[in-house]
Design an enzyme around this catalytic site. Sequence first.
Site, mmCIF file in Angstrom:
data_model
loop_
_atom_site.group_PDB
_atom_site.id
_atom_site.type_symbol
_atom_site.label_atom_id
_atom_site.label_comp_id
_atom_site.label_asym_id
_atom_site.label_seq_id
_atom_site.Cartn_x
_atom_site.Cartn_y
_atom_site.Cartn_z
ATOM 1 N N LYS A 22 0.838 -1.209 0.000
ATOM 2 C CA LYS A 22 0.000 0.000 0.000
ATOM 3 C C LYS A 22 0.874 1.261 0.000
ATOM 4 C CE LYS A 22 -1.593 1.585 4.115
ATOM 5 N NZ LYS A 22 -1.376 2.998 4.471
ATOM 6 N N ASN A 23 1.890 1.274 0.882
ATOM 7 C CA ASN A 23 2.698 2.485 1.034
ATOM 8 C C ASN A 23 3.598 2.753 -0.161
ATOM 9 O OD1 ASN A 23 1.487 2.869 3.458
ATOM 10 N ND2 ASN A 23 3.292 2.447 4.717
ATOM 11 N N ARG A 108 -4.116 10.520 4.955
ATOM 12 C CA ARG A 108 -3.017 11.474 5.030
ATOM 13 C C ARG A 108 -2.139 11.470 3.774
ATOM 14 N NH1 ARG A 108 0.463 14.151 8.362
ATOM 15 N NH2 ARG A 108 2.622 13.785 7.811
ATOM 16 N N CYS A 132 -4.650 8.251 10.163
ATOM 17 C CA CYS A 132 -4.668 7.524 11.438
ATOM 18 C C CYS A 132 -4.472 8.487 12.609
ATOM 19 C CB CYS A 132 -3.520 6.528 11.480
ATOM 20 S SG CYS A 132 -3.834 5.008 10.598
ATOM 21 N N ARG A 137 1.113 14.466 13.451
ATOM 22 C CA ARG A 137 1.439 14.279 12.042
ATOM 23 C C ARG A 137 1.310 15.554 11.212
ATOM 24 N NH1 ARG A 137 -0.552 8.369 10.112
ATOM 25 N NH2 ARG A 137 1.357 8.452 8.915
ATOM 26 N N PRO A 138 2.151 16.524 11.487
ATOM 27 C CA PRO A 138 2.105 17.758 10.701
ATOM 28 C C PRO A 138 2.662 17.557 9.297
ATOM 29 C CG PRO A 138 3.911 17.830 12.278
ATOM 30 C CD PRO A 138 3.211 16.531 12.497
ATOM 31 N N VAL A 139 2.567 18.608 8.448
ATOM 32 C CA VAL A 139 3.118 18.509 7.086
ATOM 33 C C VAL A 139 4.172 19.599 6.834
ATOM 34 C CG1 VAL A 139 1.136 17.350 6.030
ATOM 35 C CG2 VAL A 139 1.203 19.854 6.097
ATOM 36 N N ASP A 140 4.698 20.167 7.945
ATOM 37 C CA ASP A 140 5.658 21.266 7.799
ATOM 38 C C ASP A 140 6.878 20.881 6.956
ATOM 39 O OD1 ASP A 140 6.099 19.546 10.043
ATOM 40 O OD2 ASP A 140 7.681 20.887 10.735
ATOM 41 N N LEU A 141 7.330 19.634 7.070
ATOM 42 C CA LEU A 141 8.532 19.221 6.324
ATOM 43 C C LEU A 141 8.256 19.201 4.825
ATOM 44 C CD1 LEU A 141 9.665 16.294 8.679
ATOM 45 C CD2 LEU A 141 10.654 18.593 8.558
ATOM 46 N N ASP A 324 5.590 0.627 11.944
ATOM 47 C CA ASP A 324 4.390 -0.083 11.498
ATOM 48 C C ASP A 324 4.364 -1.556 11.941
ATOM 49 O OD1 ASP A 324 3.446 2.203 10.352
ATOM 50 O OD2 ASP A 324 3.819 1.617 8.274
ATOM 51 N N ILE A 346 8.930 7.268 16.490
ATOM 52 C CA ILE A 346 8.436 7.931 15.268
ATOM 53 C C ILE A 346 7.148 8.713 15.538
ATOM 54 C CG2 ILE A 346 7.755 7.623 12.844
ATOM 55 C CD1 ILE A 346 10.618 6.728 13.253
ATOM 56 N N ARG A 416 -8.180 -0.539 5.273
ATOM 57 C CA ARG A 416 -7.326 0.480 4.641
ATOM 58 C C ARG A 416 -5.976 -0.115 4.246
ATOM 59 N NH1 ARG A 416 -6.113 5.346 8.141
ATOM 60 N NH2 ARG A 416 -4.900 5.734 6.266
HETATM 61 C C1 UD1 Z 1 4.680 6.839 6.276
HETATM 62 C C2 UD1 Z 1 3.843 5.581 6.148
HETATM 63 C C3 UD1 Z 1 3.400 5.088 7.520
HETATM 64 C C4 UD1 Z 1 4.623 4.929 8.431
HETATM 65 C C5 UD1 Z 1 5.478 6.196 8.451
HETATM 66 C C6 UD1 Z 1 6.778 6.017 9.215
HETATM 67 C C7 UD1 Z 1 2.760 5.863 4.012
HETATM 68 C C8 UD1 Z 1 1.501 6.117 3.254
HETATM 69 N N1 UD1 Z 1 2.671 5.874 5.346
HETATM 70 O O1 UD1 Z 1 3.856 7.838 6.855
HETATM 71 O O2 UD1 Z 1 2.718 3.852 7.372
HETATM 72 O O3 UD1 Z 1 4.191 4.638 9.743
HETATM 73 O O4 UD1 Z 1 5.815 6.580 7.105
HETATM 74 O O5 UD1 Z 1 7.533 4.983 8.680
HETATM 75 O O6 UD1 Z 1 3.801 5.633 3.418
HETATM 76 N N2 UD1 Z 1 6.554 14.692 10.472
HETATM 77 C C9 UD1 Z 1 6.654 16.024 10.770
HETATM 78 N N3 UD1 Z 1 6.408 16.928 9.771
HETATM 79 C C10 UD1 Z 1 6.106 16.523 8.497
HETATM 80 C C11 UD1 Z 1 6.031 15.147 8.204
HETATM 81 C C12 UD1 Z 1 6.270 14.263 9.210
HETATM 82 O O7 UD1 Z 1 6.942 16.414 11.909
HETATM 83 O O8 UD1 Z 1 5.915 17.402 7.641
HETATM 84 C C13 UD1 Z 1 6.803 13.721 11.548
HETATM 85 C C14 UD1 Z 1 5.604 12.812 11.795
HETATM 86 O O9 UD1 Z 1 4.680 13.411 12.644
HETATM 87 C C15 UD1 Z 1 6.282 11.599 12.386
HETATM 88 C C16 UD1 Z 1 7.608 11.532 11.635
HETATM 89 O O10 UD1 Z 1 7.818 12.828 11.105
HETATM 90 O O11 UD1 Z 1 6.528 11.833 13.742
HETATM 91 C C17 UD1 Z 1 7.673 10.528 10.511
HETATM 92 O O12 UD1 Z 1 6.545 10.698 9.679
HETATM 93 P P1 UD1 Z 1 6.583 10.351 8.118
HETATM 94 O O13 UD1 Z 1 7.814 9.521 7.841
HETATM 95 O O14 UD1 Z 1 6.400 11.586 7.353
HETATM 96 O O15 UD1 Z 1 5.310 9.432 7.992
HETATM 97 P P2 UD1 Z 1 4.289 9.376 6.801
HETATM 98 O O16 UD1 Z 1 4.990 9.638 5.510
HETATM 99 O O17 UD1 Z 1 3.093 10.153 7.139
#
Ligand code: UD1
Length: 436
Positions: A22-23, A108, A132, A137-141, A324, A346, A416
């Site tokens: 899926k991922n 997400r 989830c 889980r912000p998107v700032d990065l 995961d 994480i 999912r």
């Molecule tokens: C992906 C996987 C998810 C897995 C996760 C970690 C998919 C669809 N999902 O989620 O199953 O559990 O990787 O291996 O591939 N973060 C920030 N700012 C950001 C983005 C992330 O602070 O802009 C933080 C998150 O809150 C978290 C960490 O970074 O604490 C890692 O998240 P990230 O690797 O981005 O996870 P996803 O890509 O959402």
Amino acid sequence: MDKLFITGGRPLYGQIRIGGAKNAALPLMCAALLTHEKVTLDNVPYLADITTMAKLLVQHGAALSLRDTSPGTLFHPATPGHYSRELSLTCETINNIIAPYDLVRTMRASILVLGPLLAREGRAQVSLPGGCAIGARPVDLHLKAMEALGAKITLEEGYVLAEAPEGGLIGGEVHFEKVSVGATENILMAATLANGTTTITNAACEPEITDLAQMLISMGADIEGLGTTTLTIRGVAALSGTHYRVIPDRIETGTFLAAVGMTGGEVELLDTRPETLRIVIDYLQQIGVEIVEHNTTLRVKRDITQPLKPMDITTAPFPDFPTDMQAQLMTLLTQAEGDSTLCETIFENRFMHVPELTRMGANITVDGHCATVHGRTPLKCAPVMATDLRASVSLVIAALAAEGSSTVQRIYHLDRGYERLEEKLSLCGADIQRTR
Ligand code: UD1
């Protein structure tokens, strides 16, 4: 709402075919937005998240077709439990750059359309995501990375408004302060069509990212550093279509390894890639689960009269132990003789399975981001429910080994991420039924 009704105590014997990841499939689908030619993906799992992504892409302008390629017919494959699908996406033109709240809030990974839309159309408007409930889980990065390529980002009424400079995104230096799978994928896609060279440092290097990079290369992208934490992308003027096969799901593989570790028995997992879950295999072997590798097959065996050993596990980005798989291993370690510690680095809220496992008889104490599992405790049936995908499956694994009959509620989380879970398990002798 569907529920699973599971009577525990049956060992698992047989074969399970592992589906496409899926991922991996979700970002590969988004990459189809980068070209006006046809992109065909093989081995696409049939899951709620894939359907959501398909809906999102269609409303951006993609034409979609789905072909069943299982041997046999769709509902009666020649090998029971063996489903295979080919998904084609053609985005000749993008007629809508808005990813709406209604679709994005349920998944997400929808944020992954941001990079491709910005790269191809020069603008995008994406709702801030949901997904989830495992933390903020912000998107700032994602947004900072787009800014490093010259994008102007503003937030308005719950939407990210992104605009590339006149003439398109400009290659740049992207350094992630924190490793992020999604942000790495997003900027990787955006950089393929940027003017000039982009370097991403402290990039995530999960197998799903390497898979995405390989697909982009098959479309004509110029990317170096695959499988490492530094990626160099030289932007190209256009990408072409491709035919690409999604990698097997390493988390589904690991989940079935843990399930057999719980129930005992012997199962062959077919069409997987052991090298994508090396640390999970190593840890399970150290705990006392027998696993033998042969090319793309893993044979897992457990004699439940033999004790399991406790283990200390800390989740971290690839190649370390995946977050995961944390919940599934916690369930298994309830059966180890002694105390195990699981530390989650994480996500900040990923122990939601603990109270439910406790209701089934587990003895687990949580202190901050670490949980101590005091083993061994026999598990007993209970009605349980979970609030995220991997927590739900950890409860299914617990119920398969528990004494008596359990119901697992809210299984839309499972749908999912696990294709036909109950069918795959019952083909191996589990007593598991879906009820409405
Ligand atoms: C992906 C996987 C998810 C897995 C996760 C970690 C998919 C669809 N999902 O989620 O199953 O559990 O990787 O291996 O591939 N973060 C920030 N700012 C950001 C983005 C992330 O602070 O802009 C933080 C998150 O809150 C978290 C960490 O970074 O604490 C890692 O998240 P990230 O690797 O981005 O996870 P996803 O890509 O959402």
